[in-house]
Enzyme design. Structure first.
Site, PDB file in Angstrom:
ATOM      1  N   GLU A   1       7.228  18.955 -26.502  1.00 36.40           N
ATOM      2  CA  GLU A   1       7.339  20.247 -27.237  1.00 36.40           C
ATOM      3  C   GLU A   1       8.279  20.533 -28.231  1.00 36.40           C
ATOM      4  O   GLU A   1       8.097  21.669 -28.866  1.00 36.40           O
ATOM      5  CB  GLU A   1       7.051  21.425 -26.191  1.00 36.40           C
ATOM      6  CG  GLU A   1       5.908  21.333 -25.195  1.00 36.40           C
ATOM      7  CD  GLU A   1       6.134  22.431 -24.017  1.00 36.40           C
ATOM      8  OE1 GLU A   1       7.057  23.357 -24.520  1.00 36.40           O
ATOM      9  OE2 GLU A   1       5.180  22.364 -23.265  1.00 36.40           O
TER      10      GLU A   1
ATOM     11  N   GLU B   1       5.706  18.134 -30.134  1.00 35.94           N
ATOM     12  CA  GLU B   1       4.310  17.661 -29.903  1.00 35.94           C
ATOM     13  C   GLU B   1       3.715  17.929 -28.418  1.00 35.94           C
ATOM     14  O   GLU B   1       4.603  18.438 -27.713  1.00 35.94           O
ATOM     15  CB  GLU B   1       4.465  16.155 -30.056  1.00 35.94           C
ATOM     16  CG  GLU B   1       5.205  15.313 -29.365  1.00 35.94           C
ATOM     17  CD  GLU B   1       5.544  15.554 -28.111  1.00 35.94           C
ATOM     18  OE1 GLU B   1       4.570  15.507 -27.252  1.00 35.94           O
ATOM     19  OE2 GLU B   1       6.632  15.779 -27.592  1.00 35.94           O
TER      20      GLU B   1
END
Lengths: 338, 338
Positions: free
Chosen positions: B304, B161
């Site tokens: 991420e 994310e």
């Protein structure tokens, strides 16, 4: 280590598109690799694991869960590609170099490096495991193996070993060099029970009491308490450091070799990465003494170099993020607000 | 999970040429993968990481060290291949799927999945982050993304994310669902100082007090405390589990999504691997609640999907040793003495 490369690598890390420090250990690994290799953005081109195999006379005392025939059997398994280290080395694209540095059986195979110093050590519970001449020959063997790998372009090496009885030798060495009771650094090896563990501790105490190793002389400790494969790995570590090649040490036995190598040459320490934290209880003490934090903690206790080779992926990840990521300026990303 | 495959995988592990249990977590991972995939010797053929990006209205309260412009800037960095997740995904040979599920900026790129539910959440300190309809749309988006990946043959997925302010949302969700004080699960995110941390905790407390989420209703918590990308990842996890595809969750934000997903569908938990333990203090509590032990502890705090993708190598190592090693019988190696 090269301080210029370290400074420049740190400066690069600060410019990459991530909050400062957010890649944690990966950042530290990249910076250390820069210092080792004298390159701001180091790359690894050829990986190898050296698996040193030898037997231990102390198995006559019943310290292991497995018969000593397993040492040559597993050497053949390594050469046939069927052991854990083979599977993990294939994954990591690492060459496996198997060295018979003292197996107590006749072994021949085109891929085997036959460098037998003697057919297993003597039983350290009753006499010195090997002579001073033998320990030097074993270390020299390790140096030669590593020199050859360096000449072939290997630029990242992992240490591995096989030898029924070798946690007993590693525990004895660790107890001596760290000056701690044997029971604090003796574990279950391949899987002995409580009663066998008590016996193993007693045998180690007997070996130390009988041989009286000079703890100020690492070579004396190594000769008396043994481990031809441990001595061989001492040579691998010393030669790698001399060639500025990073070494990933594996579990307890490899770390006992690192402890001896760093006692002989303190500068070698900066070339070491601890691949993982083993279940063997003496391992943590060695890593603390060496000031090394393990890259992995997966409850491994197999040896062979398995944890070290698995840790190659972490080092590779550190180098890839360090070299491949864009900087804030390159990517047009805003840096932290002042 | 499939108990027959688990039993057979355990039986296979017991026959491989190593002391029983000596590969530690690798053995557990292989057995769990067998149960997930219904295959005694599972293989992974196609890996992917889903990076869900969205903005957070709560950034208006000054909870982050970075300006919110960084969310779209980093999305473009992902699409250009310059972020940490790109480097690590190349290493792991994982596809990177970037989804704009709620970035507060106009973004277009041929590789971007534009699935904007709304332009960032509302400020949860003053109102619900999103409506019930929006949270369902975000979850459905995640399900559709995962369904497409499954159709393309992806059989191992990592969650990732990007969203400035999303540790604030994750902390609020975690405090609510675990019923613990906000200060116990609130960390420094991208790197705020002590004073900012105190402020961040206060804002989270304010958001919970103002919205009064029903802690028995995970969707109510998710809607009020937000995170469009968190809701999207809930959908990814639920759809992956439904397809018997293992999911590696990344750090704190991904784990908050896992917490919601498992609250909605407890069976999803068995399809999860915890890629790593983040520095963010709430992460450990979530993993304990879910009964997951992290595969890596590298002091990462980037998100991420970085830690999850790095953990793919551990899972691969588990599967390779499990599938490729010889048995004692095949290799002619003696087993432990009785």
């Amino acid at each position: 280590l090269d301080t210029d490369s370290i400074e420049q690598a740190r400066a690069r890390q600060a410019q990459l598109t991530k909050p400062a420090g957010s890649l944690g250990r990966l950042e530290e690994v990249a910076v250390q690799m820069a210092g080792i290799t004298r390159s701001v953005t180091p790359i690894v081109q050829r990986r190898a694991v050296v698996v040193m195999a030898a037997d231990h006379g102390v198995t006559a005392e019943g310290v292991s869960a497995y018969p000593k025939d397993v040492t040559p059997q597993m050497v053949l398994n390594f050469l046939a590609g069927g052991a854990a280290i083979n599977a993990l080395a294939r994954q990591a694209q690492a060459d496996v170099t198997v060295v018979d540095i003292g197996v107590a059986a006749d072994l021949e195979h085109p891929q085997l490096l036959s460098r037998k110093v003697r057919r297993g050590t003597a039983n350290m519970a009753r006499e010195a495991a090997m002579s001073q001449a033998e320990v030097l020959q074993a270390i020299t063997t390790g140096i030669e193996v590593m020199e050859n790998l360096a000449a072939q372009g290997v630029d990242l090496v992992a240490t591995g070993e096989m030898g029924i009885g070798n946690t007993t030798a590693a525990s004895a060495i660790t107890a001596s060099l760290l000056n701690v009771p044997a029971e604090h650094v003796t574990g279950r090896g391949t899987g002995i029970d409580d009663q066998q563990l008590t016996h193993k501790v007693r045998i180690i105490e007997q070996a130390i009491a009988h041989n009286v190793p000079d703890v100020e002389q690492p070579l004396d400790v190594l000769a008396k308490l043994g481990g031809l494969e441990i001595a061989g790995l001492v040579g691998v570590i010393l030669a790698a450091a001399a060639h500025r090649i990073p070494v990933i040490i594996d579990g307890f036995i490899s770390s006992a070799a690192a402890l001896v190598a760093v006692a002989l040459a303190p500068a070698a320490r900066d070339y070491l990465f601890a691949g993982h934290l083993s279940v063997e209880r003496g391992h943590r003490l060695i890593l603390e003494k060496l000031g090394l934090e393990p890259l992995l903690t997966l409850h491994l206790r197999l040896g062979e170099g398995t944890g070290a080779v698995l840790a190659m992926h972490i080092i590779e990840g550190a180098l890839r993020t360090h070299s491949e990521m864009s900087t804030f300026a390159e990517a047009g990303v805003s840096d932290k607000e002042a």
